[in-house]
Design a protein around this motif. Structure first.
Motif, PDB file in Angstrom:
ATOM      1  N   LEU A   1      44.044  34.227  43.488  1.00 54.39           N
ATOM      2  CA  LEU A   1      44.130  35.631  43.430  1.00 54.39           C
ATOM      3  C   LEU A   1      45.626  35.815  43.036  1.00 54.39           C
ATOM      4  CD1 LEU A   1      42.974  37.246  46.811  1.00 54.39           C
ATOM      5  CD2 LEU A   1      41.931  37.211  44.452  1.00 54.39           C
TER       6      LEU A   1
ATOM      7  N   THR B   1      46.172  37.682  39.163  1.00 56.83           N
ATOM      8  CA  THR B   1      47.245  38.849  39.168  1.00 56.83           C
ATOM      9  C   THR B   1      48.314  38.564  38.141  1.00 56.83           C
ATOM     10  OG1 THR B   1      48.384  38.020  41.072  1.00 56.83           O
ATOM     11  CG2 THR B   1      46.958  40.164  41.217  1.00 56.83           C
TER      12      THR B   1
ATOM     13  N   LEU C   1      50.143  41.357  46.662  1.00 55.37           N
ATOM     14  CA  LEU C   1      49.329  40.593  47.347  1.00 55.37           C
ATOM     15  C   LEU C   1      50.130  40.539  48.740  1.00 55.37           C
ATOM     16  CD1 LEU C   1      47.760  37.727  45.012  1.00 55.37           C
ATOM     17  CD2 LEU C   1      46.877  39.953  45.825  1.00 55.37           C
TER      18      LEU C   1
ATOM     19  N   ASN D   1      43.557  41.978  50.182  1.00 60.64           N
ATOM     20  CA  ASN D   1      43.874  41.339  49.032  1.00 60.64           C
ATOM     21  C   ASN D   1      42.693  41.271  47.786  1.00 60.64           C
ATOM     22  OD1 ASN D   1      46.644  40.475  49.424  1.00 60.64           O
ATOM     23  ND2 ASN D   1      46.251  38.521  50.292  1.00 60.64           N
ATOM     24  N   LEU D   2      41.519  41.059  48.342  1.00 60.21           N
ATOM     25  CA  LEU D   2      40.574  41.211  47.626  1.00 60.21           C
ATOM     26  C   LEU D   2      40.344  42.734  46.915  1.00 60.21           C
ATOM     27  CD1 LEU D   2      37.779  39.253  49.400  1.00 60.21           C
ATOM     28  CD2 LEU D   2      38.779  38.461  47.392  1.00 60.21           C
TER      29      LEU D   2
ATOM     30  N   VAL E   1      42.945  43.205  44.200  1.00 58.08           N
ATOM     31  CA  VAL E   1      42.590  42.639  42.908  1.00 58.08           C
ATOM     32  C   VAL E   1      41.585  43.761  42.193  1.00 58.08           C
ATOM     33  CG1 VAL E   1      41.789  40.433  41.714  1.00 58.08           C
ATOM     34  CG2 VAL E   1      43.464  40.203  43.432  1.00 58.08           C
TER      35      VAL E   1
ATOM     36  N   ILE F   1      35.786  36.053  44.456  1.00 56.90           N
ATOM     37  CA  ILE F   1      36.404  35.645  43.741  1.00 56.90           C
ATOM     38  C   ILE F   1      35.883  35.221  42.220  1.00 56.90           C
ATOM     39  CG2 ILE F   1      38.450  33.907  43.241  1.00 56.90           C
ATOM     40  CD1 ILE F   1      39.040  34.220  46.340  1.00 56.90           C
TER      41      ILE F   1
END
Length: 151
Positions: free
Chosen positions: A32, A36, A50, A80-81, A84, A134
């Motif tokens: 991640l 980013t 994050l 966090n998912l 993003v 992801i």
């Protein structure tokens, strides 16, 4: 396209669950952060934003401590998912109708601490969901030419 994979839990033990989830956390955060970072390098966002997670000490096992850590773990993964996904949406990296899918994240949370087969299977289902999400981000970032093979 980059192959992204996470480790599955194989044993019905809290030590194994913690070990696999922590190892996966490190892989997830690296991935991640890379995604980013690609947006930052294009000046599309100014910071990664994050959320990080502290590990716990299991040398003195404490069921309540582990339970709270597991809840926090999945809270951090969802956040966090979603972050993003929102960045990708804001930069129009994800094309309709798929873009709404990437900000909707719902992971299972343990309701107790019983390390049986069903418990392990639910953790592994979460791992599979995170892995697929992801992987989808990587596909979209490659298509947008934000990443090169091997990144």
């Amino acid at each position: 396209m980059s192959e992204f994979s996470l480790t599955r839990i194989e044993k019905n033990s809290f030590a194994e669950i913690h070990s696999v989830l922590w190892s996966n956390y490190e892989v997830i955060m690296k991935s991640l952060s890379g995604l980013t970072g690609a947006l930052i390098s294009e000046d599309w966002i100014s910071e990664a934003g994050l959320t990080s997670l502290e590990d716990i000490d299991l040398t003195k096992p404490n069921d309540r401590q582990l339970y709270r850590w597991l809840i926090t773990y999945y809270d951090v993964m969802e956040e966090n998912l979603r972050t993003v996904g929102l960045y990708a949406n804001d930069q129009q990296i994800l094309a309709p109708p798929d873009y709404n899918e990437y900000v909707t994240v719902s992971l299972w949370r343990p309701e107790g601490l019983v390390a049986d087969e069903e418990y392990v299977n639910k953790h592994n289902k979460n791992i599979g969901y995170i892995e697929a999400r992801i992987g989808s981000f990587y596909d979209a970032f490659f298509d947008a030419q934000l990443l090169n093979e091997g990144e």
